[in-house]
Motif scaffolding. Structure first.
Motif, PDB file in Angstrom:
ATOM      1  N   LEU A 186      35.687  47.783  48.212  1.00 13.54           N
ATOM      2  CA  LEU A 186      36.443  48.844  47.514  1.00 13.54           C
ATOM      3  C   LEU A 186      37.503  49.476  48.422  1.00 13.54           C
ATOM      4  O   LEU A 186      38.358  50.228  47.950  1.00 13.54           O
ATOM      5  N   ASP A 187      37.395  49.206  49.726  1.00 12.94           N
ATOM      6  CA  ASP A 187      38.444  49.673  50.656  1.00 12.94           C
ATOM      7  C   ASP A 187      39.478  48.585  50.954  1.00 12.94           C
ATOM      8  O   ASP A 187      40.267  48.717  51.891  1.00 12.94           O
ATOM      9  N   ASP A 188      39.452  47.521  50.193  1.00 11.81           N
ATOM     10  CA  ASP A 188      40.312  46.359  50.485  1.00 11.81           C
ATOM     11  C   ASP A 188      41.801  46.690  50.569  1.00 11.81           C
ATOM     12  O   ASP A 188      42.316  47.519  49.825  1.00 11.81           O
TER      13      ASP A 188
ATOM     14  N   ILE B  56      45.584  35.731  42.906  1.00 12.30           N
ATOM     15  CA  ILE B  56      45.493  35.086  44.220  1.00 12.30           C
ATOM     16  C   ILE B  56      44.969  36.073  45.255  1.00 12.30           C
ATOM     17  O   ILE B  56      44.070  35.766  46.039  1.00 12.30           O
ATOM     18  N   GLY B  57      45.542  37.275  45.234  1.00 11.16           N
ATOM     19  CA  GLY B  57      45.120  38.289  46.193  1.00 11.16           C
ATOM     20  C   GLY B  57      43.657  38.675  46.023  1.00 11.16           C
ATOM     21  O   GLY B  57      42.904  38.778  47.008  1.00 11.16           O
ATOM     22  N   ILE B  58      43.253  38.884  44.789  1.00 12.22           N
ATOM     23  CA  ILE B  58      41.875  39.313  44.502  1.00 12.22           C
ATOM     24  C   ILE B  58      40.864  38.279  44.973  1.00 12.22           C
ATOM     25  O   ILE B  58      39.905  38.589  45.691  1.00 12.22           O
ATOM     26  N   THR B  59      41.076  37.025  44.603  1.00 19.77           N
ATOM     27  CA  THR B  59      40.074  36.000  44.928  1.00 19.77           C
ATOM     28  C   THR B  59      40.086  35.674  46.420  1.00 19.77           C
ATOM     29  O   THR B  59      39.029  35.421  47.014  1.00 19.77           O
ATOM     30  N   THR B  60      41.278  35.720  47.021  1.00 20.85           N
ATOM     31  CA  THR B  60      41.362  35.451  48.460  1.00 20.85           C
ATOM     32  C   THR B  60      40.664  36.560  49.257  1.00 20.85           C
ATOM     33  O   THR B  60      39.913  36.285  50.199  1.00 20.85           O
ATOM     34  N   ALA B  61      40.909  37.795  48.870  1.00 25.71           N
ATOM     35  CA  ALA B  61      40.268  38.917  49.572  1.00 25.71           C
ATOM     36  C   ALA B  61      38.753  38.834  49.452  1.00 25.71           C
ATOM     37  O   ALA B  61      38.028  39.017  50.441  1.00 25.71           O
ATOM     38  N   ALA B  62      38.268  38.533  48.256  1.00 26.18           N
ATOM     39  CA  ALA B  62      36.812  38.452  48.051  1.00 26.18           C
ATOM     40  C   ALA B  62      36.209  37.358  48.933  1.00 26.18           C
ATOM     41  O   ALA B  62      35.166  37.561  49.575  1.00 26.18           O
ATOM     42  N   ALA B  63      36.869  36.208  48.971  1.00 19.65           N
ATOM     43  CA  ALA B  63      36.349  35.105  49.808  1.00 19.65           C
ATOM     44  C   ALA B  63      36.335  35.499  51.291  1.00 19.65           C
ATOM     45  O   ALA B  63      35.415  35.150  52.043  1.00 19.65           O
TER      46      ALA B  63
ATOM     47  N   GLN C 290      42.601  50.022  40.892  1.00 13.81           N
ATOM     48  CA  GLN C 290      42.043  48.998  39.999  1.00 13.81           C
ATOM     49  C   GLN C 290      42.029  47.630  40.682  1.00 13.81           C
ATOM     50  O   GLN C 290      41.119  46.832  40.467  1.00 13.81           O
ATOM     51  N   LEU C 291      43.034  47.371  41.503  1.00 12.03           N
ATOM     52  CA  LEU C 291      43.071  46.094  42.224  1.00 12.03           C
ATOM     53  C   LEU C 291      41.832  45.970  43.117  1.00 12.03           C
ATOM     54  O   LEU C 291      41.176  44.922  43.155  1.00 12.03           O
ATOM     55  N   ARG C 292      41.494  47.062  43.807  1.00 16.70           N
ATOM     56  CA  ARG C 292      40.329  47.033  44.697  1.00 16.70           C
ATOM     57  C   ARG C 292      39.026  46.849  43.912  1.00 16.70           C
ATOM     58  O   ARG C 292      38.097  46.199  44.384  1.00 16.70           O
TER      59      ARG C 292
ATOM     60  N   TRP D  79      34.738  40.549  42.449  1.00 14.92           N
ATOM     61  CA  TRP D  79      34.700  39.144  42.875  1.00 14.92           C
ATOM     62  C   TRP D  79      33.834  38.977  44.125  1.00 14.92           C
ATOM     63  O   TRP D  79      33.150  37.969  44.289  1.00 14.92           O
ATOM     64  N   THR D  80      33.863  39.974  44.999  1.00 13.81           N
ATOM     65  CA  THR D  80      33.019  39.914  46.194  1.00 13.81           C
ATOM     66  C   THR D  80      31.548  39.917  45.805  1.00 13.81           C
ATOM     67  O   THR D  80      30.739  39.123  46.312  1.00 13.81           O
ATOM     68  N   ALA D  81      31.185  40.810  44.891  1.00 10.96           N
ATOM     69  CA  ALA D  81      29.787  40.874  44.440  1.00 10.96           C
ATOM     70  C   ALA D  81      29.393  39.565  43.765  1.00 10.96           C
ATOM     71  O   ALA D  81      28.293  39.037  43.982  1.00 10.96           O
ATOM     72  N   MET D  82      30.280  39.034  42.946  1.00  7.27           N
ATOM     73  CA  MET D  82      29.983  37.774  42.259  1.00  7.27           C
ATOM     74  C   MET D  82      29.734  36.665  43.273  1.00  7.27           C
ATOM     75  O   MET D  82      28.746  35.926  43.194  1.00  7.27           O
ATOM     76  N   LEU D  83      30.643  36.564  44.255  1.00  3.10           N
ATOM     77  CA  LEU D  83      30.491  35.511  45.268  1.00  3.10           C
ATOM     78  C   LEU D  83      29.201  35.699  46.061  1.00  3.10           C
ATOM     79  O   LEU D  83      28.489  34.726  46.356  1.00  3.10           O
TER      80      LEU D  83
END
Lengths: 465, 465
Positions: free
Chosen positions: B42-44, B298-305, B436-438, B444-448
């Motif tokens: 959430l601080d991403d 792209i940003g969301i999924t890359t950050a989560a990974a 909202q982006l964070r 996505w982080t939780a999902m992964l």
């Protein structure tokens, strides 16, 4: 605010009542017919029909253009159909500036196109454009501080940002980058100037508007980037690498054209009591269809005058003017004032700040007519309109008349969202909120009902500074 | 909704508990590390940095273009800098369509320019344009009902309007005018077609997007009017006089170009457990800078990974794909599926619906992996994400992989305002709400975190219909 602070301080020093314990004002009597007419106007459809008609059947109405000429004919027909008297066009001539190609592209370091619109009166680049480095100025004051000659061969980029205000006061303080920035950049040798649009949105529609060059200063290419594009260019600049722009702007002065003010009247019973002058402007910028700037002002004032006509006899003649040309410096208003210099006007006011609700009124009525303002306050209050603490007397089109000592009555519209759309492609019918538009008509109807029949003599006054 | 209704009916028939009296579900245990990782995300700032970088340093990234090639190089550098493994571009070729001049003008009865954008794959008018009468269709179904040959030499105008929906379902039902309208008009002999933009705004930015012509049907000029311009044209048509348009559209197919998917990995400890495939798409339409479509995905999924990488060892390999080409039919996703047909994927999901918050998740996990979905529900709930009642499995880019029987996990973004901006010039960084982006990155982080370490075997599944 200074006036309020002073009043409170005086009260406290004299041991008078605190704000919560102020004594009641004297009762004010308003003819019940005023309220009835005002409330009837809340069901108005005339104003919307005029805005819908001008935007659909004519569209953009730039100064000196064919569509503007068609709009005058459209106006004459509409005003006659509504039953107005003495409907006519009063012609005059004006110099006409015309938009050309407008393209901007970051050449390096991050090649991409930017959206922009030339400013009225701007000069042109060569037909194939010019390529030059960007010199960034965060504020207009920074541009003022640039050394003479320091911009030679460069493109000045002034990115001052504008905040929304209810009273529109930010247009003066932030708009200066558009009004004066190109002239300043030209005097410092700039090849061109781009500014962040004078707008409060963050979208891609650039805000155009006129600018001016001092006598002897050769106009340089000058354009407004959309706010989103200016923000993007600012991010590029702040990455620290030199930024080069390619700019193509081909506007031109096309010479003198005929234009005119469309005028209509509702005659009063006392030709010596002075005319009540109201109106909006018929011209619009070319990017949108000129709904909030200013078909709405025309619709609002015309509808209100129509309700006075329907109500029957009143003392003062009401004159509605669809001013021909406002956007490039108020040529229509100046022409009107010249043509009618020998007539007595009692009051003047224009509607030219969108179509959102009236929230405040201000006047510069003399003490001898203070009772008129008191009745206005009572008549307008049910519409949620407050009595301002400032002095009225704004308006480009009625300005020349006001400066001859005619009293001003300003019905101030809420400008909070006005500069999101002002002078952009987004100025279309979609922006018109019919409920707020009707509130405007009701406010102008109430104002006319009070002022046109006021037994007091009104004016002359000292014009606002 | 059918599923809910059925469940309630069954419960009532069997005399089971009413909705308000449902029995509590069995407790679900989720590793506390999942919640810690989620909340850290959430601080991403990684996702915002990627969106800011792509929109500022590259800008629009149309399929097969030079900027898109630069964006691939940019992506490889960024992914390597972030510490990902096996970073590479997997190339493929694709046919490229390119926008040209696009102008529209009402010739009569109310001359004015209209704003529009050609649809991807559209044909061209002659260079000087074509002039033809307009045939108005209020809905796509009306166009379908037009008699064969009835449009010969005419411009079809389909003005079906789209409503905002949280789940974006209106894109399917209303978007059909864009997807199929040009082909239908062509088969009925139309010289060209203009549609009201598939968008939920009322502004001047036209919504482009791809269309398709059936084999053997010659593409006709096809474009979307901005919603404001379509509304204006509709008002003109409804005044009853014949309306004639002049239309100039000069797009063209420029041949085959090379493109590619950018791929990066976070290796897992168990190469046999199947890959967790996530990503967004790198290409964008040419009108905006592709912030919400789809730099954000792209940003969301890359950050989560990246957060999973930082957290250390997990069971399944996470593969992030910046799919090269989505907008013209999912060519990047198809190329990925072909290239990786022999690999085992455990799950697949894409982020391609803007940057507003995730409000729901849906899967098609098999019963054997139902516990995974239960843990997902618990892990996502603190972010305000509900468990949907439908079946997951949407997405153009992961679609070809899903259709091979790979399980889908859809994190559904709130689409209420998405179609105000989708495929318009307005798709810029200004639309990104960092908060909202964070929330997306956290989801996505939780999902992964749940899926990559799940001990259950996942899949194969029956693909969504």
């Amino acid at each position: 605010m200074k006036r309020i602070a002073l009043a409170l301080a005086t009260t406290t020093l004299l041991g008078g009542p605190a704000l919560g314990q102020r004594t009641a004002p004297a009762p004010v009597k308003v003819d019940p017919a005023v309220g009835k007419l005002r409330d009837k106007a809340l069901d108005d459809h005339i104003a919307y029909d005029i805005v819908e008609g001008l935007t659909t059947e004519i569209g953009p109405r730039p100064e000196g253009s064919d569509p503007q000429a068609r709009a005058r004919a459209w106006g004459v027909a509409r005003l006659k159909a509504l039953g107005f008297r003495n409907v006519r066009v009063e012609t005059y001539t004006l110099p006409v500036w015309e938009r050309g190609v407008e393209l901007a592209e970051v050449v390096s370091p991050f090649p991409q196109k930017l959206r922009l619109a030339a400013l009225g009166n701007a000069g042109a680049t060569p037909p194939a454009g010019l390529t030059a480095p960007v010199v960034f100025f965060e504020t207009f004051n920074d541009l003022l501080n640039a050394a003479p000659g320091s911009l030679a061969g460069k493109i000045a980029f002034v990115s001052n940002s504008m905040q929304p205000t209810q009273d529109g006061s930010s247009y003066g303080s932030q708009g200066i980058a558009r009004f004066a920035g190109p002239n300043v950049a030209a005097t410092k040798g700039a090849a061109a100037i781009v500014i962040r649009s004078i707008g409060t949105d963050h979208g891609r529609g650039p805000h155009t508007g006129s600018t001016n060059f001092a006598p002897g200063v050769t106009p340089i290419p000058a354009a407004a980037l959309s706010v989103a594009d200016a923000e993007n260019l600012e991010r590029m600049v702040k990455r620290g690498k030199p930024v080069t722009l390619h700019l193509t702007l081909t506007p031109r002065q096309i010479g003198t054209r005929e234009s005119g003010n469309v005028i209509a009247e509702v005659p009063g019973t006392d030709p010596n009591a002075g005319i009540v002058l109201i109106g909006g402007h018929l011209d619009s910028w070319d990017l949108g269809t000129g709904a909030i700037d200013d078909a709405s002002g025309i619709g609002i004032t015309t509808a209100a005058a129509k309700y006075l006509m329907e109500a029957g006899r009143h003392r003062r003649t009401i004159r509605v003017v669809w001013f021909g040309d406002e956007e490039m410096g108020g040529i229509g208003g100046a022409a009107y004032a010249r043509a009618h210099a020998n007539e007595r006007h009692a009051t003047a006011g224009e509607s030219d700040f969108g179509a959102d609700r009236v929230w405040r009124f201000e006047t510069n009525l003399p003490d001898s007519a203070r009772a008129v303002a008191d009745r206005l306050a009572v008549a307008l209050a049910p519409l949620g309109i407050v009595r301002g603490t400032g002095v009225g007397g704004d308006g480009t089109d009625v300005g020349p008349v006001l400066r001859t000592g005619v009293a001003a009555i300003d019905l101030n519209q809420d400008g909070t969202r006005y500069f999101d759309y002002h002078h952009t492609p987004e100025d279309t019918l979609a922006l018109i909120d019919p409920v707020q538009l009707r509130q405007n008509v009701a406010a102008w109807t109430a104002m006319l009902a009070v002022v046109a029949d006021a037994p007091e003599e009104i004016g002359p006054v000292t014009p606002k500074g």
